[in-house]
Write an enzyme that holds these catalytic residues in place. Structure first.
Site, PDB file in Angstrom:
ATOM      1  N   ASP A   1      -0.408   9.907 -10.434  1.00  0.00           N
ATOM      2  CA  ASP A   1      -0.225   8.827 -11.417  1.00  0.00           C
ATOM      3  C   ASP A   1       1.257   8.563 -11.658  1.00  0.00           C
ATOM      4  OD1 ASP A   1      -2.944   8.645 -11.617  1.00  0.00           O
ATOM      5  OD2 ASP A   1      -3.096   9.710 -13.535  1.00  0.00           O
TER       6      ASP A   1
ATOM      7  N   HIS B   1      -3.595  14.895  -9.283  1.00  0.00           N
ATOM      8  CA  HIS B   1      -3.728  13.506  -9.739  1.00  0.00           C
ATOM      9  C   HIS B   1      -2.690  13.118 -10.790  1.00  0.00           C
ATOM     10  CE1 HIS B   1      -7.366  12.509  -7.509  1.00  0.00           C
ATOM     11  NE2 HIS B   1      -7.812  13.735  -7.771  1.00  0.00           N
TER      12      HIS B   1
ATOM     13  N   ASP C   1       0.850  -1.194   0.000  1.00  0.00           N
ATOM     14  CA  ASP C   1       0.000   0.000   0.000  1.00  0.00           C
ATOM     15  C   ASP C   1       0.884   1.242   0.000  1.00  0.00           C
ATOM     16  OD1 ASP C   1      -2.798   1.226   0.472  1.00  0.00           O
ATOM     17  OD2 ASP C   1      -1.546   2.168   2.016  1.00  0.00           O
TER      18      ASP C   1
ATOM     19  N   GLU D   1      -4.218   2.441  -4.983  1.00  0.00           N
ATOM     20  CA  GLU D   1      -2.807   2.632  -4.705  1.00  0.00           C
ATOM     21  C   GLU D   1      -2.176   1.386  -4.088  1.00  0.00           C
ATOM     22  OE1 GLU D   1      -5.075   4.321  -1.129  1.00  0.00           O
ATOM     23  OE2 GLU D   1      -5.311   4.175  -3.305  1.00  0.00           O
TER      24      GLU D   1
ATOM     25  N   ASN E   1      -2.059  13.082  -3.458  1.00  0.00           N
ATOM     26  CA  ASN E   1      -2.875  13.608  -4.558  1.00  0.00           C
ATOM     27  C   ASN E   1      -3.381  15.011  -4.256  1.00  0.00           C
ATOM     28  OD1 ASN E   1      -2.803  11.705  -6.599  1.00  0.00           O
ATOM     29  ND2 ASN E   1      -4.442  10.467  -5.713  1.00  0.00           N
TER      30      ASN E   1
END
Length: 515
Positions: free
Chosen positions: A398, A394, A381, A425, A389
């Site tokens: 990414d 975002h 994780d 994630e 974010n």
């Protein structure tokens, strides 16, 4: 034997690549071509080509003398054509000149007047030049005779068309010096010999020069190839040593057997074997052609030539279609594999997706159960990713996931482990045949590698992006499903996050391998 050795040499110094083409010769002079600068003329190849063409021109003349003046098969035109179409166009003129000189000299050595020899050689050159330029103009250079359209073009332009022009010119020129009978009869015998020479020898030389041809003669395939070629050889010998019945149709099943098993190279080799045996036995006075009422050998050889023409016009198109079908099947297999890969890939990270993970985990679980070997699972994780974010957006998020996915994939490069994106994630790593201690070490390496990326994260206590990993490993005992391993790893991951994140925790299972 000389022809085979020559073909091997040509394979070694194949000239499609310009650097290989120049390096093949140690002696040369400079020539210029538009846009290509200074090049070297391949004197080594030209000299070798000259002597081989001289030898085979002489053999062609010798064969015609032994069969009442009928050129059963003219070898050099097809040979020179196949050599030329595998070479850069800028050197064609030099190979044409070598072919003209070799043909002329062979005729002169055999006793023909120089004027007659020169005219006949010019006629032969027209056949090669016309075939080379027309076919490469239509189908590109280098010409690929194993494909259906170029092959059909070759059969039409070279085998039927160019040979007819050459035969007409050659017959007309010959009658100016020698009383060889009616023009049409001389044209017919010349034409059939040229047809066979171009149709058999050109593809033979072409496949010898083609990369991968000698695979059929390699250690693994040699026995199968020889056994297959023995079928048309044995049938041809049986048919052409039997003088009482015309059993020539028995040859076609054996020929097609080779075509379907070996493809275009097999078709060429089989036709060559059949031609060699049928012509030799007929000239020796054996076989079904002896049933022909005409006692002259000329008529019998013409019939053999027609039979061979029918055989090659049957085998070659079938072989080309089979090669195209094989190429299409390979293309479809590659496309299917590509689509499968895309279907199982995560578009953002490039790792496998959740669907692939579920299938792979079940597969490894079943294998571990059958072989009594452990299966380990890592659940990863990305810590505080929502905050990342919110801070950076975002797009940066990414990019962060892609960087971490790359680290995971790199860490597994030399192991049997496979990674996938588990969702959002989270990532998962399956480690087959791996015990708990080894799996824990892999997880710790991944955690440290991600930390070494030093991806800034203002919302993290460490100031950089970190990950938490849960590890579970067990030997499937047949009583539990793969879900038990997944639940154990998930519990370990929850424990790692509860204890402060940026750490690896091991889960306990009913058959745990962890301490």
């Amino acid at each position: 034997m000389a022809f085979f050795r020559y073909s091997l040499i040509l394979v070694a110094m194949r000239g499609n690549d310009q650097q290989q083409f120049r390096a093949a010769d140690t002696v040369g002079i400079e020539i210029r071509s538009s846009g290509s600068g200074t090049e070297r003329l391949p004197w080594g190849q030209l000299t070798l080509t000259f002597f081989v063409l001289l030898l085979f021109s002489w053999l062609g003349i010798a064969l015609s003398r032994q069969s009442e003046g009928v050129a059963t098969i003219w070898l050099t035109n097809g040979m020179l054509f196949a050599i030329v179409i595998t070479r850069p166009r800028r050197v064609w003129l030099h190979f044409f000149a070598v072919g003209l000189l070799a043909d002329t000299l062979a005729d002169v050595l055999y006793g023909d007047p120089v004027a007659l020899a020169m005219g006949v050689s010019v006629a032969n050159s027209i056949e090669v030049i016309l075939s080379s330029f027309v076919l490469t103009y239509w189908f590109g250079n280098p010409l690929n005779l194993s494909k259906r359209r170029p092959l059909l073009g070759f059969l039409g332009v070279s085998v039927l068309g160019a040979t007819a022009i050459t035969s007409a010119i050659g017959a007309s020129w010959t009658l100016l010096f020698v009383d060889a009978g009616p023009w049409w009869q001389l044209f017919r015998t010349w034409y059939l010999g040229d047809i066979l020479g171009m149709a058999i020898i050109a593809p033979l030389v072409f496949i010898l020069l083609r990369p991968g041809f000698f695979e059929v003669l390699g250690r693994k395939q040699l026995v199968d190839t020889l056994l297959l070629l023995s079928a048309p050889a044995i049938v041809t010998v049986l048919v052409f040593t039997h003088d009482k019945d015309p059993l020539i149709f028995f040859i076609f099943p054996a020929l097609l057997l080779v075509v379907f098993r070996i493809g275009f190279p097999g078709a060429v080799l089989a036709v060559c074997v059949i031609a060699l045996l049928s012509i030799s036995l007929t000239v020796a006075g054996h076989g079904p052609m002896m049933l022909i009422a005409d006692k002259h050998m000329q008529h019998r050889i013409v019939v053999v030539q027609i039979f061979l023409a029918v055989a090659l016009f049957t085998a070659f198109p079938v072989a080309a279609l089979l090669e195209e079908r094989k190429a299409l099947e390979e293309s479809l297999q590659k496309s299917e594999a590509r689509y499968r890969q895309l279907a199982n890939a995560d578009g953002l990270t490039g790792l496998a997706n959740r669907r692939w993970f579920d299938e792979r985990l079940e597969e490894q679980w079943q294998r571990g159960s059958e072989e009594a070997r452990p299966v380990a699972l890592l659940l990863i994780d990305v810590d505080l990713f929502k905050a990342y974010n919110d801070l950076f957006g975002h797009m940066s998020g990414d990019s962060c996931l892609r960087r971490i996915a790359g680290v995971i994939a790199e860490a597994l490069r030399e192991s049997s482990g496979t990674a996938s994106r588990f969702g959002g994630e989270e990532f998962a790593v399956i480690l087959p045949n791996t015990e708990g201690e080894a799996a824990f070490a892999v997880a710790e390496n991944i955690r440290c590698a991600v930390a070494e990326l030093n991806l800034p994260h203002g919302g993290s206590p460490w100031g950089i992006q970190t990950i938490s990993i849960g590890v579970a490993a067990m030997v499937p005992d047949g009583l539990e499903s793969a879900m038990s391993l997944l639940n154990a790893a998930d519990s370990a991951l929850y424990c790692a996050k509860r204890l402060g994140r940026n750490r690896v925790e091991a889960g306990l299972t009913s058959t745990a391998l962890m301490n």
